[in-house]
Scaffold this motif. Structure first.
Motif, short mmCIF file in Angstrom:
data_model
loop_
_atom_site.label_atom_id
_atom_site.label_comp_id
_atom_site.label_asym_id
_atom_site.label_seq_id
_atom_site.Cartn_x
_atom_site.Cartn_y
_atom_site.Cartn_z
N UNK A 220 1.16 -1.30 -0.35
CA UNK A 220 -0.39 -0.19 0.25
C UNK A 220 0.63 1.34 0.17
N UNK A 221 0.26 2.55 -0.71
CA UNK A 221 0.91 3.52 -0.48
C UNK A 221 0.41 4.59 -0.88
N UNK A 222 0.33 5.95 -1.00
CA UNK A 222 -0.24 7.15 -1.14
C UNK A 222 0.17 7.62 -2.11
N UNK A 223 -1.05 8.01 -2.56
CA UNK A 223 -1.20 9.42 -4.07
C UNK A 223 -1.08 10.60 -3.85
N UNK A 224 -0.43 10.93 -3.72
CA UNK A 224 -0.18 11.70 -2.08
C UNK A 224 0.02 13.13 -2.38
N UNK B 265 6.62 -3.52 5.16
CA UNK B 265 7.56 -2.99 4.89
C UNK B 265 7.88 -2.28 3.64
N UNK B 266 6.87 -2.22 2.62
CA UNK B 266 6.83 -1.48 1.60
C UNK B 266 5.78 -0.44 1.22
N UNK B 267 5.76 0.60 1.83
CA UNK B 267 5.03 1.97 1.59
C UNK B 267 5.72 2.61 0.68
N UNK B 268 4.71 3.98 -0.15
CA UNK B 268 5.68 4.68 -1.02
C UNK B 268 3.84 5.95 -0.76
N UNK B 269 5.29 7.22 -1.25
CA UNK B 269 4.56 8.26 -0.60
C UNK B 269 4.69 9.04 -1.72
N UNK B 270 3.94 9.53 -3.08
CA UNK B 270 4.22 9.91 -4.44
C UNK B 270 4.82 11.72 -3.69
#
Length: 826
Positions: free
Chosen positions: A86-90, A131-136
RNA sequence: GCCCUUGUGGCGGAAUUGGCAGACGCGGCAGACUCAAAAUCUGUUGUCGAAAGACGUGAGGGUUCGAGUCCCUCCGAGGGCACCA
């Protein structure tokens, strides 16, 4: 005898206590850490569309993530190495608007919301790999947006051009075609206007054929609806280009899908707002009238233009085009019903066989000539005919049908150098410049001498300047332009003073490749590891809303093909399988504060618990359908959870007992449920999978109440199966059940029990005996009974004998072992 | 206007390849427990009918031994596209 307390959930099942018990344990066990390279299990990449951090999670998120979780948890139970990140379309406007409103930094606002959503997701028991998170909006993410942009720039796939673009006066930014809905801004619903600007585009039209043709790979795996919408959006049409001589000017080429109707052309139209129109009008007596008309056209908004019942308008330009097949002089008109940015901006008008041309012809008293025979005359009916039929009034095309006539005329034109086959697309290039702050800076430096210069790769990322001190309020130009220190830089090529491009990228760039960044979100030397991409991609299951059916999915598919051409990935379609979940509505309409029908997720969770809310979402119906919260019962879901949970306290055998020794009837129910639920999950019928689990709970309850010992191994087998099946939907409850059954956490890794095929076969089958299609008898028969035996049995059955009294039999249809249909002679 | 999807009890929805319509649940009704209520548990619940039985998957027609399922026409709902030549 059962104790009363077993039926008193307020004493027993306590969702609050169970949630508090297991959440910290999961942090330690981390059942969903994925992607070790040496993991021998086959992989599954399950991806939920990442959220925009616009506040806390709402009911829509709760549905989407519950569904994605069922799939991810299912494959984990089935023995797959599941990656579920999961991540965020930030990046994006809401952060900026909120910042302007509150005088805050968009970064602060964004990260606060992300933290809030993250903790809500954790409590909601989403099986994400934390452990796999991203923020654009992280510079280490968006530097790779810039890198991709420059790769495209080098290859001519990113370019700048001036044209009349969609402009939202409220958002004070340009919009992509895709973001204009019915002439209104997709975000704020204000009327979109046109503005002539020089902007950056990505050459998605170069990929139109592949975007269209590769959809073959997705057939059956994506919803038909989405494939259709993409096809329509790309809008490929096939036809021909035909060149017309113009009296007193240069020849003009038109695009037509019906070159076979060339003999039916009676006039010629050019787009009023095209350069061609201005050129043709120049120096004629029509010039003044044309200018006045053009001014009128420019004033009208898209809303007015889009009204289909609007009368046709235009101006005769006092010029004529020569029809190449018969030398006829066709008057040339300028009109706004011809689009300047489609085809060549000029058309041959065939009023008999094109409704728009007919409407124009009637408005301007132009002749109508039928060239494809039809029952009715369009000139009289006002309805153009588009059907196939023998051609008439068409020289040597006469008598041919449409397909043959098209082939023949193209060949003839081609031989004379006056035409050729051509394709056209509705799809336009993707405009990515945005005049706002909170996005990826476009990594280009404008130099008076060197032009557009790419920022050297070792200077990436071009980071956003700090927002404090910048005026973010919309004013038609990017706020970055006012960041003096940031914008003024020496030209990388010649060293003279130059300026950075101050626009930022459309946020759809961010989401066009994010699924690859999850492979190694902290990689600082490249966007992603191609070796890992080979291992994990393409995505096995993508889950998200149908709102992205065109935009995001088309762009991500485009990026994937570009990456394929750059030899970065070895696949051409990123998402193998797509599930579009429906919306959560309330009393028939979308939830909103203004409607007063907003259901707060946090309230529902507090009252019913996480598991009951998740179960409600999954059990409500097919995942693609909308859920009306007024029609479903989270309280009922909780009641079921308590029923199932209570069973786990009644099992009196020890873990590890030999199930084979258990009661056969209950064992059969267990294995049938496991088998059916497995199939249901794989075909997206999650509600049915839940129903199968409920059936097993009911069967177990009945077996125990009917006297089966709670020490019978079949009871343990059944309750363990229930816990495992429920673990897809109700992780807290099933974890607690698993523990009460004497197992260590986590039930999420227990593994889907192997179904014993022998237990799926029934000892006897109910055979229905019909007479003339109506059920008259039921027979208990062996499943492998022969057709002859079954027929004999059926004919001897008392109900049948009675019903057939005195009647002859015409035929007997036997479908052993389930059905016999006896057809009497009339 | 064109294209796509869809129509099953009071409600959400089930129903391999055409083969027992209504699984599972909500709601309702009745009962148990209770001073009482809530909660919980048990039973019942497509329609008509006292019953036997008949009818029943938007309407009409067709194919078939047999149609919720396949074909045609119509009606209703939802969605997409809407001057793209």
């Amino acid at each position: 005898m059962r104790e009363v307390a077993d039926h008193q959930p307020e004493v027993g099942y306590d969702h609050e206590a169970i949630q508090n018990r297991w959440l910290p344990v999961w942090d330690e066990v981390a059942p969903f850490r994925s992607g070790r390279l040496d993991d021998p299990r086959p992989k599954k990449y399950v991806l939920d569309m990442f959220p925009y951090p616009s506040g806390d999670l709402h009911m829509g998120h709760a549905e989407a993530y519950a569904l994605g979780d069922v799939i991810a948890r299912f494959w984990a139970q089935k023995g797959f190495n599941v990656m579920h990140p999961i991540g965020w379309d930030a990046f994006g406007l809401p952060a900026e608007n909120a910042a302007i409103k509150r005088g805050e930094n968009p970064r602060t606002w964004t990260y606060e919301n992300i933290e809030m959503q993250k903790s809500s997701m954790r409590r909601y028991a989403c099986s994400f790999d934390w452990d796999r998170v991203l923020y654009t909006c992280d510079p280490e993410y968006y530097r790779w947006n810039q890198w991709f942009f420059l790769e495209m720039f080098k290859r001519g796939l990113a370019y700048r051009k001036a044209s009349a673009v969609n402009w939202c006066p409220s958002c004070q930014t340009v919009l992509a075609n895709e973001q204009v809905v019915q002439g209104l801004c997709e975000r704020c619903d204000n009327v979109v206007t046109k503005k002539k600007l020089t902007q950056w585009y990505l050459r998605i039209t170069d990929y139109a054929d592949r975007l269209l043709d590769d959809m073959e790979q997705l057939e059956g795996e994506w919803p038909d609806k989405v494939l259709l919408m993409q096809r329509n959006w790309i809008g490929r049409s096939k036809g021909a280009e035909v060149t017309f001589d113009i009296e007193g000017s240069d020849p003009v080429t038109v695009y037509t899908t019906r070159p076979d109707t060339l003999y039916g052309a009676t006039f010629f139209v050019v787009a009023a707002d095209s350069e061609l129109a201005a050129k043709l009008a120049a120096g004629t007596s029509a010039e003044g009238e044309f200018q006045a008309y053009l001014d009128e056209v420019k004033k009208s908004t898209d809303i007015e233009r889009l009204a289909t019942d609007r009368p046709k308008t235009g101006v005769f330009l006092q010029r004529h085009a020569i029809n190449p097949v018969n030398g006829e002089k066709l008057p040339i008109y300028a009109s706004d019903y011809v689009l300047s940015d489609y085809g060549t901006g000029a058309i041959m008008a065939v009023p008999a066989h094109d409704q728009r041309d007919l409407d124009f012809a009637r408005a301007f008293n132009l002749p109508v000539r039928v060239v494809v025979a039809a029952d009715e005359d369009p000139a009289l009916t006002g309805v153009a005919t588009a059907d196939d039929g023998p051609h008439v009034n068409s020289g040597d095309l006469d008598g041919l049908n449409k397909a043959d006539a098209i082939a023949k005329i193209i060949a003839q034109l081609e031989a004379k150098g006056l035409g050729k086959p051509a394709k056209n697309y509705r799809l336009r290039d993707w405009l990515i410049s945005r005049q706002r702050y909170w996005g990826t800076p476009i990594p280009i430096i404008h130099c008076d001498d060197c032009g557009e210069v790419a920022v050297p790769e070792d200077q990436l990322p071009v980071e956003l300047p700090d927002a404090s001190g910048l005026d973010l309020s919309p004013k038609g130009a990017s706020p970055l332009g006012a960041a003096e220190e940031w914008v003024n830089v020496p030209c990388p090529t010649c060293g003279k003073p130059a300026k950075r491009d101050s626009d930022t990228m459309d946020t759809f760039v961010d989401s066009s490749w994010y699924f690859l960044r999850y492979l190694n979100p902290n990689d600082s030397v490249r966007a992603f590891d191609p070796e890992l991409a080979k291992q994990w991609l393409p995505i096995d299951q993508y889950v998200g809303g149908v709102t992205h059916a065109i935009l995001h999915l088309l762009y991500a598919r485009f990026f994937t093909k570009v990456m394929y051409d750059l030899d970065l990935v070895n696949f051409t379609e990123p998402f193998k399988r797509l599930l579009n979940q429906g919306m959560v509505v309330m009393n028939g309409s979308a939830m909103s504060k203004s409607r007063g029908n907003l259901v707060r997720l946090s309230d529902e969770l507090a009252v019913h618990g996480v598991d009951a809310v998740r179960l409600t979402m999954v059990f409500a119906g097919p995942p693609e359908d909308d859920i009306d919260w007024a029609d479903v019962s989270p309280a009922g879901a909780k009641k079921f959870l308590a029923r199932a949970w209570r069973l786990s306290g009644e099992v009196t055998s020890e873990p590890g007992v030999n199930f084979a020794d258990g009661d056969v009837a209950l064992r059969k129910a267990t294995h049938k449920s496991l088998h059916d639920a497995d199939l249901a999950v794989q075909t997206y019928r999650f509600n049915v999978a839940v129903a199968k689990t409920m059936e097993l709970v009911n069967a177990t309850r009945k077996a125990i109440d009917g006297g089966l010992s709670t020490a019978d191994p079949a009871v343990r087998e059944a309750v363990e199966a229930v816990a495992i099946m429920m673990s897809l939907v109700a992780p807290y409850t099933s974890e607690d059940m698993w523990s009460r059954l004497g197992h260590a956490p986590s039930v999420a890794l227990a593994g889907w029990p192997t179904v014993d095929e022998r237990l799926l076969v029934d000892d006897s089958v109910t055979c229905i005996v019909q007479i003339a299609g109506k059920v008259r008898e039921r027979l208990e028969v062996s499943p492998d009974i022969s057709e002859a035996d079954l027929q004999a049995m059926a004919l001897a059955a008392p109900g049948v004998v009675k019903a057939l009294e005195g009647r002859d039999i015409r035929t007997v249809i036997v479908r052993a072992p389930k059905l016999v249909n006896i057809v009497p002679a009339s």
